[in-house]
Write a protein that holds these residues in place. Structure first.
Motif, PDB file in Angstrom:
ATOM      1  N   GLY A 235      -8.945   8.422   9.693  1.00 34.89           N
ATOM      2  CA  GLY A 235      -8.476   7.446   9.221  1.00 34.89           C
ATOM      3  C   GLY A 235      -7.918   6.299  10.141  1.00 34.89           C
ATOM      4  O   GLY A 235      -7.968   6.515  11.342  1.00 34.89           O
ATOM      5  N   LEU A 236      -7.672   5.200   9.514  1.00 32.36           N
ATOM      6  CA  LEU A 236      -7.101   4.089  10.500  1.00 32.36           C
ATOM      7  C   LEU A 236      -5.770   4.447  10.868  1.00 32.36           C
ATOM      8  O   LEU A 236      -4.664   4.921  10.275  1.00 32.36           O
ATOM      9  CB  LEU A 236      -6.975   2.688   9.713  1.00 32.36           C
ATOM     10  N   PRO A 237      -5.531   4.407  12.264  1.00 29.02           N
ATOM     11  CA  PRO A 237      -4.241   4.725  12.839  1.00 29.02           C
ATOM     12  C   PRO A 237      -3.013   3.894  12.608  1.00 29.02           C
ATOM     13  O   PRO A 237      -2.181   3.560  13.377  1.00 29.02           O
ATOM     14  CB  PRO A 237      -4.608   4.740  14.248  1.00 29.02           C
ATOM     15  N   PHE A 238      -2.638   3.676  11.284  1.00 26.03           N
ATOM     16  CA  PHE A 238      -1.488   2.747  10.850  1.00 26.03           C
ATOM     17  C   PHE A 238      -1.043   3.194   9.650  1.00 26.03           C
ATOM     18  O   PHE A 238      -1.850   3.917   8.715  1.00 26.03           O
ATOM     19  CB  PHE A 238      -1.929   1.339  10.947  1.00 26.03           C
ATOM     20  N   ARG A 239       0.087   3.042   9.404  1.00 27.15           N
ATOM     21  CA  ARG A 239       0.837   3.077   8.110  1.00 27.15           C
ATOM     22  C   ARG A 239       0.126   2.125   7.159  1.00 27.15           C
ATOM     23  O   ARG A 239       0.388   0.975   7.495  1.00 27.15           O
ATOM     24  CB  ARG A 239       2.435   3.410   8.012  1.00 27.15           C
ATOM     25  N   LEU A 240      -0.152   2.283   5.812  1.00 20.65           N
ATOM     26  CA  LEU A 240      -0.691   1.381   4.869  1.00 20.65           C
ATOM     27  C   LEU A 240       0.581   0.471   4.743  1.00 20.65           C
ATOM     28  O   LEU A 240       0.207  -0.638   4.498  1.00 20.65           O
ATOM     29  CB  LEU A 240      -1.209   2.256   3.625  1.00 20.65           C
ATOM     30  N   GLN A 241       1.891   0.797   4.418  1.00 21.40           N
ATOM     31  CA  GLN A 241       2.914   0.219   4.078  1.00 21.40           C
ATOM     32  C   GLN A 241       2.966  -1.158   5.236  1.00 21.40           C
ATOM     33  O   GLN A 241       3.117  -2.232   5.032  1.00 21.40           O
ATOM     34  CB  GLN A 241       4.101   0.851   3.590  1.00 21.40           C
ATOM     35  N   ASP A 242       2.988  -0.594   6.376  1.00 25.09           N
ATOM     36  CA  ASP A 242       3.278  -1.375   7.547  1.00 25.09           C
ATOM     37  C   ASP A 242       2.024  -2.532   7.542  1.00 25.09           C
ATOM     38  O   ASP A 242       2.297  -3.703   7.733  1.00 25.09           O
ATOM     39  CB  ASP A 242       3.212  -0.689   8.832  1.00 25.09           C
ATOM     40  N   TYR A 243       0.952  -2.227   7.292  1.00 26.28           N
ATOM     41  CA  TYR A 243      -0.299  -3.232   7.612  1.00 26.28           C
ATOM     42  C   TYR A 243      -0.097  -3.881   6.572  1.00 26.28           C
ATOM     43  O   TYR A 243      -0.301  -5.341   6.660  1.00 26.28           O
ATOM     44  CB  TYR A 243      -1.386  -2.161   7.518  1.00 26.28           C
ATOM     45  N   LEU A 244       0.194  -3.436   5.195  1.00 27.18           N
ATOM     46  CA  LEU A 244       0.327  -4.699   3.930  1.00 27.18           C
ATOM     47  C   LEU A 244       1.599  -5.713   4.304  1.00 27.18           C
ATOM     48  O   LEU A 244       1.302  -6.888   4.009  1.00 27.18           O
ATOM     49  CB  LEU A 244       0.354  -3.886   2.744  1.00 27.18           C
ATOM     50  N   GLU A 245       2.327  -5.215   4.758  1.00 31.50           N
ATOM     51  CA  GLU A 245       3.574  -6.255   5.073  1.00 31.50           C
ATOM     52  C   GLU A 245       3.293  -7.089   6.275  1.00 31.50           C
ATOM     53  O   GLU A 245       3.334  -8.038   6.148  1.00 31.50           O
ATOM     54  CB  GLU A 245       4.847  -5.361   5.684  1.00 31.50           C
ATOM     55  N   LEU A 246       2.530  -6.487   7.197  1.00 37.33           N
ATOM     56  CA  LEU A 246       1.854  -7.323   8.318  1.00 37.33           C
ATOM     57  C   LEU A 246       1.108  -8.447   7.706  1.00 37.33           C
ATOM     58  O   LEU A 246       1.144  -9.612   8.028  1.00 37.33           O
ATOM     59  CB  LEU A 246       1.131  -6.493   9.232  1.00 37.33           C
ATOM     60  N   VAL A 247      -0.029  -8.121   6.827  1.00 29.92           N
ATOM     61  CA  VAL A 247      -1.053  -9.157   6.224  1.00 29.92           C
ATOM     62  C   VAL A 247      -0.028 -10.041   5.329  1.00 29.92           C
ATOM     63  O   VAL A 247      -0.334 -11.263   5.561  1.00 29.92           O
ATOM     64  CB  VAL A 247      -1.997  -8.534   5.682  1.00 29.92           C
ATOM     65  N   ASP A 248       0.852  -9.696   4.559  1.00 29.10           N
ATOM     66  CA  ASP A 248       1.699 -10.649   3.876  1.00 29.10           C
ATOM     67  C   ASP A 248       2.287 -11.499   4.840  1.00 29.10           C
ATOM     68  O   ASP A 248       2.482 -12.826   4.323  1.00 29.10           O
ATOM     69  CB  ASP A 248       2.544  -9.704   2.753  1.00 29.10           C
ATOM     70  N   TRP A 249       3.098 -11.026   5.553  1.00 27.75           N
ATOM     71  CA  TRP A 249       3.824 -11.842   6.527  1.00 27.75           C
ATOM     72  C   TRP A 249       2.962 -12.902   7.358  1.00 27.75           C
ATOM     73  O   TRP A 249       3.491 -13.887   7.311  1.00 27.75           O
ATOM     74  CB  TRP A 249       4.630 -10.848   7.575  1.00 27.75           C
ATOM     75  N   SER A 250       1.746 -12.403   7.782  1.00 29.56           N
ATOM     76  CA  SER A 250       0.735 -13.398   8.518  1.00 29.56           C
ATOM     77  C   SER A 250       0.523 -14.449   7.588  1.00 29.56           C
ATOM     78  O   SER A 250       0.449 -15.591   7.946  1.00 29.56           O
ATOM     79  CB  SER A 250      -0.173 -12.460   9.134  1.00 29.56           C
ATOM     80  N   GLY A 251       0.018 -13.972   6.515  1.00 29.10           N
ATOM     81  CA  GLY A 251      -0.321 -14.979   5.434  1.00 29.10           C
ATOM     82  C   GLY A 251       0.550 -15.992   5.033  1.00 29.10           C
ATOM     83  O   GLY A 251       0.078 -17.326   4.846  1.00 29.10           O
ATOM     84  N   ARG A 252       1.835 -15.667   5.101  1.00 29.29           N
ATOM     85  CA  ARG A 252       2.781 -16.650   4.649  1.00 29.29           C
ATOM     86  C   ARG A 252       3.152 -17.681   5.888  1.00 29.29           C
ATOM     87  O   ARG A 252       3.257 -18.812   5.650  1.00 29.29           O
ATOM     88  CB  ARG A 252       4.042 -15.974   4.618  1.00 29.29           C
ATOM     89  N   CYS A 253       3.025 -17.247   7.185  1.00 27.25           N
ATOM     90  CA  CYS A 253       3.267 -17.906   8.160  1.00 27.25           C
ATOM     91  C   CYS A 253       2.042 -18.872   8.642  1.00 27.25           C
ATOM     92  O   CYS A 253       2.089 -19.754   9.195  1.00 27.25           O
ATOM     93  CB  CYS A 253       3.227 -17.079   9.549  1.00 27.25           C
ATOM     94  N   LEU A 254       0.776 -18.521   7.946  1.00 29.17           N
ATOM     95  CA  LEU A 254      -0.491 -19.417   8.172  1.00 29.17           C
ATOM     96  C   LEU A 254      -0.629 -20.383   7.244  1.00 29.17           C
ATOM     97  O   LEU A 254      -1.341 -21.504   7.308  1.00 29.17           O
ATOM     98  CB  LEU A 254      -1.815 -18.369   8.065  1.00 29.17           C
ATOM     99  N   ARG A 255       0.350 -20.447   6.142  1.00 28.06           N
ATOM    100  CA  ARG A 255       0.113 -21.597   5.464  1.00 28.06           C
ATOM    101  C   ARG A 255       0.746 -22.687   5.839  1.00 28.06           C
ATOM    102  O   ARG A 255       1.828 -22.752   6.744  1.00 28.06           O
ATOM    103  CB  ARG A 255       1.014 -21.001   3.879  1.00 28.06           C
ATOM    104  N   GLU A 256       0.276 -23.861   5.623  1.00 26.90           N
ATOM    105  CA  GLU A 256       0.584 -25.128   6.201  1.00 26.90           C
ATOM    106  C   GLU A 256       1.982 -25.437   6.151  1.00 26.90           C
ATOM    107  O   GLU A 256       2.704 -26.037   6.742  1.00 26.90           O
ATOM    108  CB  GLU A 256      -0.204 -26.322   5.702  1.00 26.90           C
ATOM    109  N   ASP A 257       2.789 -25.083   4.860  1.00 30.91           N
ATOM    110  CA  ASP A 257       3.884 -25.638   4.375  1.00 30.91           C
ATOM    111  C   ASP A 257       4.768 -24.801   5.143  1.00 30.91           C
ATOM    112  O   ASP A 257       6.085 -24.918   5.461  1.00 30.91           O
ATOM    113  CB  ASP A 257       4.260 -25.524   3.020  1.00 30.91           C
ATOM    114  N   LYS A 258       4.317 -23.628   6.038  1.00 30.97           N
ATOM    115  CA  LYS A 258       5.332 -22.858   6.940  1.00 30.97           C
ATOM    116  C   LYS A 258       5.163 -23.108   8.206  1.00 30.97           C
ATOM    117  O   LYS A 258       5.910 -23.106   9.142  1.00 30.97           O
ATOM    118  CB  LYS A 258       4.900 -21.434   6.624  1.00 30.97           C
TER     119      LYS A 258
END
Length: 329
Positions: A235-258
């Motif tokens: 399997g992938l060598p990361f915790r699912l919760q950590d990865y989902l939080e990372l994607v959510d955080w990154s997505g918020r930072c990539l938004r233009e208003d951020k």
């Protein structure tokens, strides 16, 4: 001239590969053509369905995917151990889901009795099929050919639907893997096709989030199994919760208003992987264009080049900058 695909794939170096296939002329052949107003959105579902269907046949696991308007991304894990454990009957059965096989294999599949010479001959052919069932190029070929035929049939035309070669990148370590996974999952956010990962149609992240709400992981995708440990399950060598939080955080930072603002509270996975947050956000936008065929720490890229017989390592300076060794970070 591009190098042969087989010279860029080394399972001794890594089983993880990022592949990208684009439509010819980068036309909007899979989504909605803004110029003509014609909608091809349903073809994105064709690609997603066929991608996951083939993953059940090949010894390849789908780690991430995103089907866009004129191209798609997929991160694959080559499961050589799975293929090595297949009996003759399973190899033949799986290959018959892709092709007709041979007269011998068809007789074998019907449980007809074969003599020793025929079984030997079939076993030799089956070893070729076994190798193809772990081959990324064969996977991409089967995926792209079926979609091209269906699209040409719908359009009543002939000719190319995809560009001649798909792009592939070998992901040599955890940092390259995590960065690429998030890059793929954030494609619709960057393209302004969705405002949040859970609203991203035809992506692995939406499928993972939907399953996670019920405390599950989707069967069609390679699972997250937590941080590295001994013994390490598949399997992938990361915790699912950590990865989902990372994607959510990154997505918020990539938004233009951020405007790419860095929040004080960073996902813990960035600390574990020792990736600078500013570098992370940059790579979340530019991973595909920033790196060439080999991605990872510089020492991993150099050693893989030696193993593959390559005389130089393209993109090595970017690997040194964005994935420095622990001693240099």
């Amino acid at each position: 001239m591009g190098l042969p695909r087989k010279s860029l794939v080394s399972l001794k170096a890594t089983p993880y590969y990022h592949c990208v296939s684009r439509c010819v002329r980068r036309a909007f052949l899979c989504g909605r053509d803004e110029r003509t107003g014609q909608c091809f959105e349903h073809r994105r579902q064709w690609i997603e369905d066929r991608l996951l269907e083939l993953a059940r046949v090949f010894a390849l696991d789908v780690c991430a995917y995103a089907v866009m308007s004129n191209h798609y991304h997929v991160v694959l894990h080559v499961n050589a151990a799975q293929a090595a454990g297949w009996e003759l009957h399973e190899v033949v059965e799986r290959w018959h889901q892709l092709c007709k096989g041979s007269l011998l294999s068809q007789r074998f599949a019907r449980n007809e009795i074969l003599d020793a010479a025929e079984l030997t001959q079939l076993a030799e052919v089956a070893e070729v099929w076994r190798a193809r069932l772990t081959d990324i190029s064969w996977f991409m070929r089967m995926l792209n050919e079926s979609i091209a035929r269906e699209a040409n049939r719908e359009d009543g035309c002939t000719g190319r639907f995809w560009e001649g070669r798909f792009k592939s990148q070998a992901l040599l370590d955890e940092r390259a893997l995590a960065t690429c996974l998030a890059y793929v999952d954030l494609n619709p956010i960057r393209a302004k096709m969705a405002e949040a990962p859970e609203a991203s149609d035809h992506t692995s992240i939406r499928r993972r989030i939907s399953a996670a709400k019920d405390g599950q992981q989707p069967e069609q995708l390679f699972p997250f199994i937590g941080n590295p440990r001994e013994p390490m399950p598949a399997g992938l060598p990361f915790r699912l919760q950590d990865y989902l939080e990372l994607v959510d955080w990154s997505g918020r930072c990539l938004r233009e208003d951020k405007r790419g603002a860095i929040e004080e509270k960073l996902p813990p996975i960035l600390d574990r992987l020792q990736i600078d947050p500013q570098h992370w956000l940059y790579l979340s936008r530019n991973f595909e264009s920033r790196f060439k065929s080999l991605v990872g720490a510089a020492h991993s890229v150099r050693s893989t080049c030696e193993r593959l017989g390559k005389r130089w390592a393209q993109g090595i300076r970017d690997c040194e900058r964005y994935f420095p060794s622990p001693a240099a970070s």
